[in-house]
Write a protein that holds these residues in place. Structure first.
Motif, mmCIF file in Angstrom:
data_model
loop_
_atom_site.group_PDB
_atom_site.id
_atom_site.type_symbol
_atom_site.label_atom_id
_atom_site.label_comp_id
_atom_site.label_asym_id
_atom_site.label_seq_id
_atom_site.Cartn_x
_atom_site.Cartn_y
_atom_site.Cartn_z
ATOM 1 N N GLU A 88 0.598 -1.599 -0.056
ATOM 2 C CA GLU A 88 0.215 0.003 -0.010
ATOM 3 C C GLU A 88 0.933 1.004 -0.125
ATOM 4 O OE1 GLU A 88 -2.452 -0.484 3.345
ATOM 5 O OE2 GLU A 88 -3.416 -2.326 2.887
ATOM 6 N N ALA A 125 -3.924 -5.609 -5.364
ATOM 7 C CA ALA A 125 -5.138 -4.877 -4.743
ATOM 8 C C ALA A 125 -4.771 -4.040 -3.783
ATOM 9 C CB ALA A 125 -5.849 -5.873 -4.168
ATOM 10 N N HIS A 126 -3.087 -4.881 -3.237
ATOM 11 C CA HIS A 126 -2.473 -3.978 -2.421
ATOM 12 C C HIS A 126 -2.822 -2.436 -2.565
ATOM 13 C CE1 HIS A 126 -3.578 -6.011 1.984
ATOM 14 N NE2 HIS A 126 -3.759 -6.835 0.730
ATOM 15 N N ALA A 128 -2.804 -1.127 -5.732
ATOM 16 C CA ALA A 128 -4.117 -0.200 -5.411
ATOM 17 C C ALA A 128 -5.317 0.789 -4.554
ATOM 18 C CB ALA A 128 -5.549 -0.747 -6.751
ATOM 19 N N PHE A 129 -5.120 0.060 -3.326
ATOM 20 C CA PHE A 129 -5.423 -0.024 -1.969
ATOM 21 C C PHE A 129 -4.481 1.699 -2.090
ATOM 22 C CE2 PHE A 129 -6.088 0.337 2.153
ATOM 23 C CZ PHE A 129 -7.557 0.046 2.524
ATOM 24 N N TYR A 170 -9.444 -5.546 -4.188
ATOM 25 C CA TYR A 170 -9.677 -4.769 -4.183
ATOM 26 C C TYR A 170 -11.235 -3.233 -3.963
ATOM 27 C CZ TYR A 170 -9.879 0.199 -5.598
ATOM 28 O OH TYR A 170 -9.796 1.611 -5.826
ATOM 29 N N SER A 174 -11.993 -1.035 -1.455
ATOM 30 C CA SER A 174 -12.237 0.418 -1.831
ATOM 31 C C SER A 174 -13.513 0.659 -0.999
ATOM 32 C CB SER A 174 -13.178 -0.160 -2.924
ATOM 33 O OG SER A 174 -13.172 1.369 -4.092
#
Length: 515
Positions: A88, A125-126, A128-129, A170, A174
């Motif tokens: 992240e 996903a992380h 993008a987070f 994600y 989100s």
């Protein structure tokens, strides 16, 4: 900023981001780019101090052999030490760098990294987070800002095998971002925009998510004997409010079991007593008659940071349909000097029946929380309660701006909060409570006074709150005075309102209380 997930491809628009781990080990995508560019990646690394350590970035401009105008190498560090939190932070740093160079779109190649326990879809996903967390900017009042100062990045595409799985991972994260952004918004707003009644109006938007909203005005609070909270707001022309937000796990509010008024108890979700989160919502704090110095008083618009966090948390939990009953309570007031304002030396009676000698009207947050905590327990009989407040400058003296102060009457709850804080990068440090500190707030004419001596100010403030917590109720107090606002950019937290506590408490709920 738009975030999308797609299958791996060699054709990308904008900047191409590829990963490198410690000791200059290229990911599969980085190796492919190196080959396509005739060794440009290797040459760039050899001519720099870039080694692939965690957080390092290296830019390669206009490499021959590929369409991308820029390649950005992202250091992930040692594979065995890669965590969701570090990914992240990497996503946040990427966004910071891309905006700094005026990039409008970028593609991030996410490969399986040998030696790490995190799957590529979760890595994507992380990252993008973290990228979305960093993309926040509160600029609604800037009318003449040049394009070169605005955020330029509009699109991020993550190229990963099984993009649909990555998207699903994600999406769960989100929902938390939406709660974080809501908190940052209300804390960033000036006090002429966010005051008790307008804060409530922001909260009413949560009804679309299935959150039940109840508001007590001054008339209702007076009937309940909330002299501590009402005393703080009596110098303001803005009416004080007690905001109650209920999330019942299923998204369908259930009727409270009516007892004898204050003794009513709501069984929120799954037939169990709810969790309770209580926030200090002093929408502006002048200090009252014990007025603050003029320098820096403008910062007191965010003295409602605890209430802001509770609002954002309720949004996050409802957005992701958390399978647990939760109640969020915000005591909302303004602390203003006026002919009707509370005076030093006044004695007020709290909803609990305990009397308080007000030595300093600038120690007002604990008065607000005293009645809010009591209402939470008398109405809901929660299985645990956590309050958050920008309560004392003393906690900043003790811990700086690296940790929030944690006070608790329950070791298990304290340990869970510490672990959750480490996992999401919102760290807390446990502080002591004890009888000797408690005696420091004994009053000569009332049950207690609202401040002790100059020593241990954050501790005596917590001792004050503990006097309003029923024996046997697990309780924790988070003093977030040093954490609610940041003077500098951090990987996933731009300068300004931080929304500290939203991610921490969402993690606590998810790991320990959801079914």
């Amino acid at each position: 900023m738009r975030i999308a997930f797609a299958a791996p491809t060699v054709k990308t628009a904008g900047t191409l981001v590829v990963a490198v781990t410690d000791e200059k080990r290229l990911s599969a995508s980085a190796a492919a780019v190196d080959e396509a560019t005739g060794g440009a990646v290797g040459r760039a690394i050899a001519g720099s101090r870039f080694t692939g350590k965690r957080g390092q970035l290296l830019e390669i401009l206009a490499p021959a052999g590929i369409d991308s105008p820029r390649v950005l190498l992202l250091g992930l560090g040692k594979p065995t030490e890669i965590t969701g939190l570090e990914l992240e932070n990497a996503g946040g740093k990427l966004v910071g760098q891309l905006n700094a160079v005026g990039e409008t779109s970028a593609s991030i190649a996410v490969d399986t990294v040998e030696g790490t326990a995190i799957a590529a879809v979760d890595m994507a996903a992380h990252i993008a987070f973290g990228a979305r967390l960093r993309s926040y900017r509160f600029d609604k009042y800037k009318t003449k800002e040049g394009a070169d100062k605005k955020l330029s990045l509009g699109d991020l595409t993550f190229h990963v095998k099984e993009p649909k799985k990555a998207q699903k991972r994600y999406d769960a994260l989100s929902a938390i971002v939406d709660g974080v952004f809501l908190t940052r918004d209300v804390v960033s707003e000036p006090a002429n925009v966010i005051f008790p009644e307008s804060f409530v109006e922001r909260a009413r938007k949560l009804e679309k998510l299935g959150v039940r909203i109840t508001v007590l005005g001054e008339k209702e609070m007076r009937k309940l004997g909330m002299g501590a909270l009402l005393g703080v707001g009596q110098g303001s022309t803005r009416e004080s409010q007690l905001l109650v937000m209920e999330w019942h796990g299923s998204g369908r509010p259930q009727d409270a079991k009516k007892g004898d008024g204050k003794k009513a108890r709501t069984k929120a979700g799954h037939g169990e007593a709810p969790l309770c989160f209580v926030g200090k919502g002093v929408c502006f704090d002048t200090g009252g008659i014990s007025i603050k110095p003029a320098g820096g008083m403008e910062d007191m618009k965010w003295d409602m940071g605890g209430a802001g966090t509770v609002l954002g948390l309720m949004h996050a939990l409802a957005s992701r349909k958390a399978r647990v009953g939760v109640v969020g309570i915000c005591g909302l007031v303004e602390n203003m000097p006026d002919g009707n304002a509370q005076r030093p030396g006044d004695v007020v009676t709290s909803a609990s029946g305990q009397t308080i000698e007000v030595i300093n009207t600038d120690a007002e947050g604990r008065l607000v929380l005293a009645d809010a905590l009591w209402y939470a327990q008398e109405t809901y009989r929660p299985r645990m309660i956590v309050d958050l407040a920008t309560l004392t400058g003393a906690i900043i003296v003790s811990l700086g701006k690296e940790h929030a102060g944690l006070f608790a009457n329950d070791d298990s709850l304290a340990d869970s909060l510490i672990a959750a804080g480490k996992a999401v990068g919102e760290t807390v440090w446990r502080m002591p409570l004890g009888e000797a500190y408690d005696r420091m707030i004994d009053s000569d004419i009332a049950d207690m006074k609202n401040v002790g001596s100059r020593y241990g100010g954050s501790i005596t403030a917590a001792q004050f709150l503990q006097r309003f917590v029923n024996e046997g109720t697990p309780w924790a107090h988070l003093d977030i005075a040093g954490m609610a606002w940041s003077d500098k950019d951090k990987p996933t937290v731009p300068k300004g309102a931080t929304a500290f506590g939203v991610r921490l408490l969402d993690r606590l709920v998810g790991e320990h209380y959801e079914k």
